[in-house]
Write an enzyme that holds these catalytic residues in place. Structure first.
Site: not given
Ligand code: COA
Length: 328
Positions: A114, A255, A285
């Protein structure tokens, strides 16, 4: 050192929307549980035959159009992803061929999960500043739907598919563009968020596939705590390093893993939530795609103005974390 500037942004999300209610029909969960624990309402899922490289190409074409450039202008292409089309070759090679980026370009993948986009942006800016490259494409893209255990309610509600891209070039103007970054890694906690099988240490077997061990496994509570710590450290360190006060940041592009993580960082930095760009509700996500997808939406919706200082801050498997300061 010449400045490295973002010349254009683009993003792509697959058409298919998977809502929390859709998921509640296949695993024991509810829209209420997912919304209150994560802030996620829905996520996108790649269509049949739609690969990571295809989504990357869509986002890259939009970023190139935004920059007023063509694939022929690109001599450096980095794809941040943990879900390349194939284990080998790199997804960037497939993207190069589909986009029509010249053979003389350096094309490679970068795996920092990520945090991948922030790591890739830092890498590309350093390579451009060396003077050996002129124009780069940085793409963050994931087809996480291919590595999700759709029977594991603790992970399958969290992730989605998508892509974001930026074109980066060199500018003689000082004080604009990529100002700096702070990257970090906590490899001792790698097992908290990983895909346990399918690599060279433990190739997949019929049994491991039946047990879905080629899918994402996560210890959510532990990861949550380290994510808040890692992102807060990364944000604080870079602000200190560049003598910037939190209130001088026009917009934070964090993020997009969980709204509660973003709210915790806002509280630590003592910044109101309206200084944070949030789209986790619509995409979940999307790992390496999350920051460039949010960045593109923030720019296209007028949330970033010329002269604004933005802070990108990420956290992911590895465990990795990183931040970057960008002046527009
Ligand atoms: N629906 C309903 N219940 C669920 C559920 C779901 N989708 N997933 C887990 N539960 C249950 C658990 O089984 C547990 O039940 P139990 O108490 O009977 O054992 C209960 O809900 C609470 O689970 P817990 O793990 O304490 O929830 P939480 O508040 O920590 O939230 C996460 C879980 C995954 C949302 C949270 O830990 C998180 O966001 N972690 C970070 C994840 C992340 O962002 N990772 C990527 C970083 S890049």
């Amino acid at each position: 050192m010449p400045s490295t500037v973002i010349l254009g942004t683009g993003s792509y999300a697959p058409e298919r929307v998977l809502t929390n209610d859709d998921l509640a029909r296949t695993v024991e969960t509810s829209d209420e549980w997912i919304r209150t624990r994560t802030g996620i309402r829905e996520r996108r899922i790649a269509g049949p035959g739609e690969n990571t490289s295809d989504m990357a190409v869509q986002a890259a074409q939009r970023a190139l159009a935004d920059a007023g450039l063509t694939p022929a202008d690109i001599d450096l292409l980095v794809v941040a992803t943990i879900t390349p089309d194939l284990p080998m070759p790199a997804c960037a090679c497939l993207v190069q061929a589909k986009l029509g980026v010249p053979t003389a370009a350096a094309c490679f993948d970068l795996n920092a999960a990520c945090s991948g986009f922030v790591f890739a942006l830092d890498t590309v800016c350093a390579m451009l500043a060396s003077g050996r490259y002129k124009k780069a494409l940085v793409i963050g893209v994931e087809k996480l739907s291919a590595v999700i255990d759709w029977q594991d309610r603790t992970t399958c509600v969290l992730f989605g598919d998508g892509a974001g891209a930026v074109v980066v070039g060199v500018s003689p103007e000082e004080g604009r563009g990529f100002i700096g970054s702070r990257l970090g890694t906590m490899g001792e906690s790698a097992d908290l968020l990983c895909i346990p099988r399918g690599g060279s240490a433990a190739p997949s077997t019929a049994e491991s596939i039946a047990a879905r061990d080629h899918c994402i496994r996560m210890k959510g509570k532990e990861v949550f705590k380290l994510a808040v710590r890692g992102m807060d450290d990364a944000a604080r360190d870079i602000l200190e390093q560049h003598r910037v006060r939190p209130d001088q940041i026009a917009l934070v592009i964090p993020h997009q893993a969980n709204l509660r993580i973003i709210e915790a960082i806002a509280a630590y930095l003592e910044l109101p939530m309206d200084r944070f760009f949030v789209n986790v509700d619509r995409y979940g996500n999307t790992s390496a795609a999350s920051i460039p997808l949010a960045l593109d939406e923030a720019r296209k919706s007028g949330r970033i103005k010329p002269g604004d200082l933005t802070l990108l801050v990420a956290f992911g498997a590895g465990l990795t974390y990183g931040s970057a300061l960008v002046r527009w």
